[in-house]
Scaffold this active site. Structure first.
Site, PDB file in Angstrom:
ATOM      1  N   HIS A  12       0.823  -1.285   0.052  1.00 21.62           N
ATOM      2  CA  HIS A  12      -0.104  -0.182  -0.004  1.00 21.62           C
ATOM      3  C   HIS A  12       0.720   1.333  -0.097  1.00 21.62           C
ATOM      4  CE1 HIS A  12      -0.028  -0.568   4.624  1.00 21.62           C
ATOM      5  NE2 HIS A  12       0.884   0.392   4.223  1.00 21.62           N
ATOM      6  N   HIS A  59      -1.803   4.804  10.068  1.00 23.07           N
ATOM      7  CA  HIS A  59      -0.536   5.877   9.904  1.00 23.07           C
ATOM      8  C   HIS A  59      -0.697   7.182  10.511  1.00 23.07           C
ATOM      9  CE1 HIS A  59      -0.185   2.824   6.678  1.00 23.07           C
ATOM     10  NE2 HIS A  59       0.997   2.865   6.759  1.00 23.07           N
ATOM     11  N   HIS A 196      10.722  -2.972   3.579  1.00 23.59           N
ATOM     12  CA  HIS A 196      11.210  -1.775   3.093  1.00 23.59           C
ATOM     13  C   HIS A 196      11.357  -1.039   4.602  1.00 23.59           C
ATOM     14  CE1 HIS A 196       6.764  -1.437   4.097  1.00 23.59           C
ATOM     15  NE2 HIS A 196       6.888  -0.097   4.487  1.00 23.59           N
ATOM     16  N   GLU A 243       4.984  -4.819   8.470  1.00 21.65           N
ATOM     17  CA  GLU A 243       3.645  -4.745   8.143  1.00 21.65           C
ATOM     18  C   GLU A 243       3.269  -6.014   7.479  1.00 21.65           C
ATOM     19  OE1 GLU A 243       3.351  -0.061   6.610  1.00 21.65           O
ATOM     20  OE2 GLU A 243       3.450  -1.595   5.200  1.00 21.65           O
TER      21      GLU A 243
END
Length: 283
Positions: A12, A59, A196, A243
């Site tokens: 995402h 977030h 990441h 995540e």
């Protein structure tokens, strides 16, 4: 009773929203990424889900460093999309499936998961971008073809839930879905990952071998990932790569079902992030 049709796990990255807004789908940089969703959309056209349980991380719109629940479930009639600072245009407001939300809440609590129930909630790119990638016609027509139940897993502020705990959460979600007194078709979406890291000395870190091994394990050996502590997962996948816990929870929903991989895709880089897509269905 409700029918569980399978799961879709997807990245995402916020930059996807900007690319959609600027209609960059055919740009050479973006085309390999966007083209991968054609097969997922074909599968959705065949399976026709009515409701999506979407596993995601917040977030900073609903929870911040001063209060961070480990697990939360949305129980709102609709969810306004908002930008948490990336400049992504707001997308169509999805409808909530309140009945399934409360059934999930009651099931999780009965299974001794301590959760936060949100009767009002905003959603960010972790929810809106998977909808836009999988049902682009919804944004164009002004209404998504599915209702949603957002289930949020903390991957922002340590301590995080373990991979094994997230897998058990998925098992409990399956009990909730299969015991829901409704004949609608339910899809589970995992939104987040893969490897990441956006900050620190390892900013830009990507671990392709680990990502591919993880994606492969979700087909035939779904508890493989539970051997790792969260500290080890951060080392292997990067700070934000944690995540992948959403993918673990989604696989927990399918649990002991034999599964068939309908589509898989892995691509780097998109905004310094490894992006993955995995479509699984009961075999």
């Amino acid at each position: 009773m409700a029918h569980l049709i399978g799961s879709i796990s997807t990245s995402h990255v916020p930059a996807i929203g900007g690319a959609l807004a600027r209609q960059k789908q055919q740009d050479p940089y973006w085309k390999p990424f966007f083209d991968a969703y054609d097969q997922a959309r074909d599968w959705l056209a065949q399976t026709r889900p009515d409701v999506v349980v979407i596993l995601h991380n917040d977030h900073g719109l609903n929870f911040f460093l001063d209060k961070m629940p480990t697990f939360s479930v949305g129980a709102a009639p609709s969810y306004q999309t908002a930008d948490e600072g990336w400049g992504i245009p707001a997308l169509v407001e999805p409808r909530g499936c309140v009945d399934l939300s409360w059934h999930i809440v009651e099931t999780l609590v009965a299974d001794e998961f301590d959760i936060t129930t949100c009767q009002e909630a905003l959603i960010d790119h972790a929810v809106s971008l998977p909808l836009a990638l999988l049902w682009p016609e919804g944004q164009q027509s002004g209404a998504w073809p599915v209702e949603i139940v957002p289930v949020c897993i903390n991957t922002v502020l340590a301590p995080y839930p373990s991979a094994s705990r997230c897998y058990r959460l998925g098992q409990s979600l399956r009990r909730a879905i299969e015991s829901w007194d409704d004949d609608r078709r339910v899809l589970v979406i995992a939104s987040g990952g893969l490897s990441h890291q956006l900050d620190g000395e390892r900013a830009g870190f990507i671990n392709k071998p680990f990502d591919l091994q993880f994606m492969g394990s979700l087909v035939d050996d779904p508890t493989w990932i539970t051997q790792y502590s969260n500290e080890e997962l951060v080392e292997l996948a990067g700070t934000q790569g944690i995540e992948l816990l959403m993918w673990v929870a989604a696989r927990g929903v399918l649990d002991d079902m034999p599964v068939r991989k309908r589509h898989a895709h892995y691509h780097v880089p998109i905004s310094n992030t490894a992006t993955g897509l995995l479509v699984l269905e009961p075999a």
